[in-house]
Design an enzyme around this catalytic site. Structure first.
Site, PDB file in Angstrom:
ATOM      1  N   ARG A 199       0.859  -1.177   0.000  1.00 29.79           N
ATOM      2  CA  ARG A 199       0.000   0.000   0.000  1.00 29.79           C
ATOM      3  C   ARG A 199       0.901   1.234   0.000  1.00 29.79           C
ATOM      4  O   ARG A 199       2.089   1.164   0.298  1.00 29.79           O
ATOM      5  CB  ARG A 199      -0.884   0.012   1.252  1.00 29.79           C
ATOM      6  N   THR A 202       3.929   7.104   1.689  1.00 33.82           N
ATOM      7  CA  THR A 202       3.803   8.562   1.789  1.00 33.82           C
ATOM      8  C   THR A 202       3.162   9.159   0.546  1.00 33.82           C
ATOM      9  O   THR A 202       3.029  10.371   0.444  1.00 33.82           O
ATOM     10  CB  THR A 202       5.193   9.195   1.990  1.00 33.82           C
ATOM     11  N   SER A 203       2.754   8.318  -0.394  1.00 33.07           N
ATOM     12  CA  SER A 203       2.200   8.817  -1.654  1.00 33.07           C
ATOM     13  C   SER A 203       0.670   8.785  -1.630  1.00 33.07           C
ATOM     14  O   SER A 203       0.061   8.165  -0.755  1.00 33.07           O
ATOM     15  CB  SER A 203       2.702   7.953  -2.816  1.00 33.07           C
ATOM     16  N   THR A 207       0.478   0.966  -6.196  1.00 32.12           N
ATOM     17  CA  THR A 207      -0.075   0.081  -7.235  1.00 32.12           C
ATOM     18  C   THR A 207      -1.239  -0.736  -6.692  1.00 32.12           C
ATOM     19  O   THR A 207      -2.270  -0.883  -7.360  1.00 32.12           O
ATOM     20  CB  THR A 207       1.026  -0.843  -7.778  1.00 32.12           C
ATOM     21  N   ASP A 260      11.524   7.774   5.123  1.00 31.94           N
ATOM     22  CA  ASP A 260      11.743   6.984   3.911  1.00 31.94           C
ATOM     23  C   ASP A 260      13.200   7.151   3.487  1.00 31.94           C
ATOM     24  O   ASP A 260      13.486   7.692   2.428  1.00 31.94           O
ATOM     25  CB  ASP A 260      10.787   7.443   2.803  1.00 31.94           C
TER      26      ASP A 260
END
Length: 495
Positions: A199, A202-203, A207, A260
């Site tokens: 999942r 941080t975006s 996909t 990240d």
């Protein structure tokens, strides 16, 4: 002894147990000491954080309530008898303390930490301490040790084939949903490509989040194997098949902390690829002023770290550094990105050409792994499979095989347009800012939330013309996103 009561309370990722403050044979002081408890019937056991309940309607005397995660992981029926005792801190926490002090850990010490994290023996606070300590400094050997340990504690898939391909992007570029185009192209060619994805961390979408708009991604290992045997590929969520489960726990803490680092990125990505049974990987590193990687020196450093770790774990890797100067495609958020993906696969005239070309480039690199293709013929083969409709047909078969999504997710009905404050040419788009605005709007948790980009770099716009459209499924989410966009739209005009 206490009897189990299942409580419909989501405490992900932590195990949480609930008990009445009074009338259970313990004083308040003892409850304080039992902050972390071991719940066991002599065979099955979990460690759980204890929460005290003052509402007798929720729990009866002699009951212990288990939140959804704890109940599922203990795997005992409601009404089963269990005993509790104070849980001793995992010995591996001492290694975390040493890491906080700046020590370099040995492989077995790293493995002990990862095993305990995967077994849910750490609280989110303790996981956060480990992540922050690693963010300060990790040696190359520690990165390799974390990668191996994360792959080892979960399931390992073996496809019994000499060539199992994959493609991955390190992220940071909104709308860059190339995997959902690359996978059906590669499947149509005939290479094995079981694509498992996480999942979003941080975006505004990953996909798995975007594919879920079209089909089920919550697939068992048995279902995945059956689909790959028939269709050569799959687009699934890796968490369901227990691939590198420690990584999923780490991600749940990394997400709110927005951690990240390069070292953690390498360990996360390559442990998943190793566990998924991949033998060959194309890795996309976007480079841009607002991407995750912002300088050529950083790109070289990250590429070398990926190559070193991949070589040590036996993974053939082809790394490409690509243009990450602006979002790719037009949609940012699950529904909008799924729209763009299907437009490319359908060869629609108005499909985003940058998304199409980037996906073809990456698909070509993946196909170049095929020894049956002449060197450099991968791109031409990818183009033929897309233009002929064979890639679209492969995608439709995948959707049917995985289970077509019965819910039709709609775009968020709450809309706000962000307008140009001056006339001129779009000079730059801040990828990080656009991603933050889309996430505040509700993406990816709200599938229909996100941003529809109406203009890209180089476009001429008039003052007052809409630059992009924010969609949200709640007024609150729209308000948060609108306020952030008002501070800074993420668009820079060149005059």
């Amino acid at each position: 002894m206490l009897t189990i009561k299942r409580l419909a309370i989501d405490t992900y990722p932590e195990n949480t147990a609930f008990m009445l403050r009074e009338s259970n044979g313990y004083s308040a002081e003892q409850f304080q000491a039992l902050r972390k408890i071991r719940v066991s019937d002599g065979r099955a056991e979990i460690l759980a954080t204890l929460a005290l309940v003052d509402e007798p309607a929720l729990l009866k005397r002699g009951e212990i309530g288990l939140g959804e995660q704890a109940f599922r992981r203990l795997a005992l029926p409601e009404g089963a008898s269990v005993a509790i005792e104070q849980a001793m801190p995992p010995p591996s926490l001492e290694f975390v303390r040493r890491k906080i002090d700046g020590d370099t850990l040995q492989d077995d010490e790293v493995s002990a930490i990862i095993r305990d994290i995967a077994a849910h023996r750490y609280s989110p606070m303790e996981i956060g301490a480990f992540l922050v300590a690693c963010a300060g400094f990790m040696s190359t050997q520690e990165t390799l040790a974390v990668t191996r340990a994360m792959a080892d504690v979960g399931n390992r898939l073996d496809w019994r084939a000499p060539l199992v391909v994959d493609k991955h992007c390190i992220g940071g570029i909104p709308g860059n949903r190339t995997s959902m185009i690359v996978v059906p192209i590669v499947a149509a060619h005939g290479l094995i490509m079981p694509k498992t994805s996480s999942r979003a961390i941080t975006s505004p979408s990953g996909t798995a989040d975007t594919m879920e708009v079209l089909a089920s991604v919550d697939l068992s290992e048995e279902a995945m194997r059956a689909i790959v045997a028939k269709e050569k590929a799959v687009l699934a969520w890796g968490g369901k098949v227990n691939l590198s489960p420690a990584d999923d726990v780490l991600i749940s803490v990394e997400r709110p902390l927005r951690i990240d680092t390069f070292d953690q990125m390498v360990a996360s990505i390559l442990s998943k690829k190793l566990a998924a049974g991949s033998t060959h990987l194309v890795l996309d590193i976007p480079l841009g002023p607002t991407a995750k990687v912002r300088t050529q020196d950083d790109a070289v450093r990250l590429r070398k770290l990926f190559e070193h770790v991949a070589d040590k774990i036996g993974l053939v890797i082809d790394i490409v550094v690509t243009d990450g100067s602006q979002p790719i495609g037009r949609g940012v958020g699950p529904v909008l990105e799924a729209r763009d993906v299907m437009a490319v696969l359908r060869n629609d005239a108005d499909a985003p050409q940058d998304l199409r070309e980037h996906a073809l480039f990456l698909a070509g690199r993946v196909l170049d792994f095929d020894p049956a293709l002449r060197g450099g013929r991968g791109y031409a083969r990818a183009l033929d499979l897309l233009a002929s409709g064979k890639a679209l047909a492969a995608m439709e078969r995948l959707i049917e095989a995985q289970g077509r999504q019965p819910v039709k997710f709609a775009l968020g009905e709450h809309v706000h347009e962000v307008l140009a404050t001056q006339e001129g040419r779009v000079g730059a788009i801040d990828c990080h800012r656009i991603a933050r605005i889309a996430r505040l709007a509700g993406a990816p948790m709200d599938k229909g939330a996100g941003i529809d980009l109406l203009h890209k770099v180089g476009a001429q716009v008039r003052k007052g013309q809409a630059l992009y459209r924010i969609h949200a499924q709640s007024r609150t989410g729209l308000g948060f996103a609108r306020d952030l966009a008002a501070e800074d739209s993420g668009y820079e005009m060149a005059g």
